[in-house]
Design an enzyme around this catalytic site. Structure first.
Site: not given
Ligand code: BDR
Ligand code: CA
Length: 309
Positions: A238
């Site tokens: 992500h």
């Molecule tokens: C996002 O949520 C967090 O847990 C991760 O770091 C990322 O930014 C993904 O949904």
């Protein structure tokens, strides 16, 4: 380019920092920490440890919001480990966070260099919402904002319709989406199909050096969690993808523009990122965001590996 990072490290936040830190043309002007994957004390401490690991000591790290604007906080130790970094211990930081809050640091930096600083926001958007309260002209002072968050045309991850960063502070996200930033959204639409494959993870294991070794250990923990979702030992990327789109915009091969809103009251959909997807949407005074839907995946993974070599 000059970049302010607002983050909640977090394993994938760590890898995003690695991507930025490896690029000589990127000056990380400051890092704001926010609650999210862990408490804000832990995420700020992790930011300091990670900047040292990735060769950027001296970057000011500011502690930000410990909780969302309205709702109670929820953390994600089951995804990122008790210490937020997959239970991999990094040396204790030799530096301390600065005295300013994350919002204060961001506002001061962009006032000093109007139109010159890009913001990468890869955690809950609470610090940015607070910064908007301190400086309503923030969208005009920031050059470009890249946000990792939301699920626009795909299912959510923390609930059927909601992605973690937006769900962790829907009111803050709504304020940011409505503020008028030049905004790119890296949502689950693209991050869940741009993954660190088993082959890529194996290749990373062969890369010598502390940065790669530690990052590989973080990602081992992350891949363990994501195996339950993908059915194969791989993991989403992500936050690193958001960093890559900021630094290397040519990686984007498809996107669409739409004004974004966050559902704040739905019984089943609170925290949902809503885009008007009609061919001819209604007139809207909200500035549209660019929602990224396709990227050059192999090129991104190659750049990510280069950053860790
Ligand atoms: C996002 O949520 C967090 O847990 C991760 O770091 C990322 O930014 C993904 O949904
Ligand atoms: Ca994050």
């Amino acid at each position: 380019m000059r970049v302010f990072v607002d983050c909640d490290p977090g394993i994938d936040d760590a890898v995003a920092l690695a991507y930025l830190a490896a690029r000589p043309e990127v000056e990380i002007v400051g890092v704001g920490a926010v609650f999210g994957n862990n408490s804000v004390d832990v995420t700020a401490d992790n930011a300091l440890r990670l900047l040292a690991l990735y060769g950027r000591p001296g970057v000011p790290v500011a502690v930000g919001a410990a909780r969302p604007l309205v709702q109670a906080p929820r953390l994600a130790e089951h995804v990122h480990g008790d210490n937020g970094l997959g239970d991999v211990e990094l040396p204790a930081p030799s530096e301390k966070p600065v005295a300013e809050s994350a919002a204060e640091l961001l506002v001061r930096l962009v006032r000093e260099s109007p139109g010159e600083i890009d913001v990468l926001a890869v955690g809950p958007l609470t610090n940015l919402a607070i910064a908007l309260g301190l400086e309503p002209e923030l969208p005009g002072l920031v050059r470009r904002l890249v946000v990792m968050g939301g699920a626009v045309r795909v299912p959510g991850n923390v609930a059927s319709h909601t992605e973690a960063n937006i769900n962790n502070d829907p009111e803050a996200a709504e304020a940011v989406f409505g503020a008028g930033f030049d905004l790119d959204l890296i949502a689950l639409d693209i991050t869940m199909k741009t993954v660190a494959t088993p082959e890529w993870l194996a290749e990373l294991k062969e890369v010598p050096g502390e940065r790669a070794e530690r990052t590989s250990a973080f990602l081992d923990f992350y891949a363990e969690f994501y195996t339950g979702i993908f059915g194969v030992r791989q993991c989403a990327m992500h936050d690193p993808l958001a960093a890559a789109v900021l630094v290397d915009p040519h990686l984007v091969t498809e996107s669409f523009e739409a004004p974004l809103r966050v559902e704040l009251s739905g019984r089943l959909t609170r925290g949902m990122t809503v885009a008007d997807l009609r061919q001819r949407p209604a007139r809207d005074d909200r500035r549209p965001a660019r929602v990224i839907t396709e990227v050059a995946e192999a090129a991104f993974l190659g750049l990510m590996l280069d950053a860790l070599r």
